[in-house]
Design an enzyme around this catalytic site. Sequence first.
Site, short mmCIF file in Angstrom:
data_model
loop_
_atom_site.label_atom_id
_atom_site.label_comp_id
_atom_site.label_asym_id
_atom_site.label_seq_id
_atom_site.Cartn_x
_atom_site.Cartn_y
_atom_site.Cartn_z
N ASP A 80 34.76 9.11 -18.13
CA ASP A 80 33.24 8.71 -18.71
C ASP A 80 33.47 9.10 -20.30
O ASP A 80 34.00 10.04 -20.66
CB ASP A 80 32.40 10.01 -18.25
N GLU A 121 32.78 2.79 -18.29
CA GLU A 121 31.63 2.14 -18.22
C GLU A 121 31.41 1.11 -19.39
O GLU A 121 32.06 1.07 -20.42
CB GLU A 121 30.48 3.38 -18.81
N ASP A 143 29.43 15.24 -17.28
CA ASP A 143 30.46 14.30 -17.52
C ASP A 143 31.43 14.10 -16.43
O ASP A 143 31.80 12.81 -16.01
CB ASP A 143 31.29 14.72 -18.82
#
Length: 442
Positions: free
Chosen positions: A202, A290, A372
Amino acid sequence: MKVHQAYRFALDPAPAQERMLRSHAGAARFAWNWGLARCRERYEAEGKWYSGTDLHRLWNEVKKAEPALGWWGENSKCAYQEAFRDLDRALRDFTKSRKGERKGKRLGFPGFKKRGKCRDSFRFGSGVMRCSGATVTLPRLGTVATHESTRKLARRLASGTARILSATVSRTAQWWFVSFTVEVDRAIPGHHMRAGSAIGVDLGVKTLLTGVDDAGNVVPVAGPKALRSSLRQIRRASRAHSRKAQGSANRRKGAARLARVHARVANVRADALHKATSALASRYETVVAEDLNVAGMVRNRRLARAIADQGFGEARRMLAYKTTWNGGRVVTAGRFYPSSKTCSGCGAVKTKLALSERRYVCTACGLALDRDINAAVNLLNLAASGAESQNACGGTVRPGLPGHVLVKQEPGTTPVGETGTARGRRPSRCRRFRSASSHCPC
Ligand SMILES: [Zn+2]
């Protein structure tokens, strides 16, 4: 596998050589402006411009006839030629962008370059380009000392696993660099050293990244926040610079000092990103990240500086090639996959999660953990759930998973089957997924 790779060295030129470097950069700038002026003239008269080769031919005719251009012979012909090529590409990119055939922001018409306002840079596309020890040899300039050893590239050149395609010389603050574009025959391992290992990553604003690997270890990387810590220095240098009289020697010195601080910020950032991405790529076969809309996020003016300071886009680019070189891959979660809002314990998705909420507390199952870490676990699960369905030809949609895993090859970064794109499930998109597979749970 043949890849294009850059080898960049800081130059330590002798005073005479530095004068030549400046002269070449000036020549490249002049050629760009000269070519652009010719193109604009022709465009107004005939509605089209010259190609790079046309400009070079035209230049060769004009330079000998025009006494004012008598200095042309002081620089390598490459400086002019490559500037015409750059201009040619800029014009073509402009046309493509206007027609909507080019990704990204719409490009404006190429502009003229001004000394001190543009990057000092020029390129050698041919001629003698070598390196050995702590020196590089460039056309016209001869042997130039470098600040560090060039042995890694020299060894590859000697063994025939690398070929120099071009050399770009540029200046950052008071330092000159040469960047060789090299075609390297890299031995890409068939499988990763630690096959089966995976990590969900992340990218954060508070920390550079938070990873959770398949063994459940949390891997936090703090990140240097290069810009924020130097902001005071930048402000001081910037203020001092703007107070100096226009055109004075002190203003020039102030500009040099400001450029040095900015260069340091960029170096600190690049160093941290290189170390973090190299560590991830060598330790884990699969890195799940991501697909962040960085350009969109930077438009948020409260977050822009923090996000730009972390260099998300650059981190993604580095991860893509480094995992490939290590026999691994990057799996990208779709832009709409709610990695932060999903509970990693029960899969419940929150509708809202403020960025100020640093802890994720699930209202459905009571799970409470760092925001996170929760997101990283979700990303890891996303890859694990779809891992066996990944192949080069397309994705298989599996029922009951937190996200759909579709595989797409990213051109230029990884070979077939190495990179996957996992798309998050979005209610409005289910119809499309249904047509792709009969297994869709919707
Ligand atoms: Zn939950």
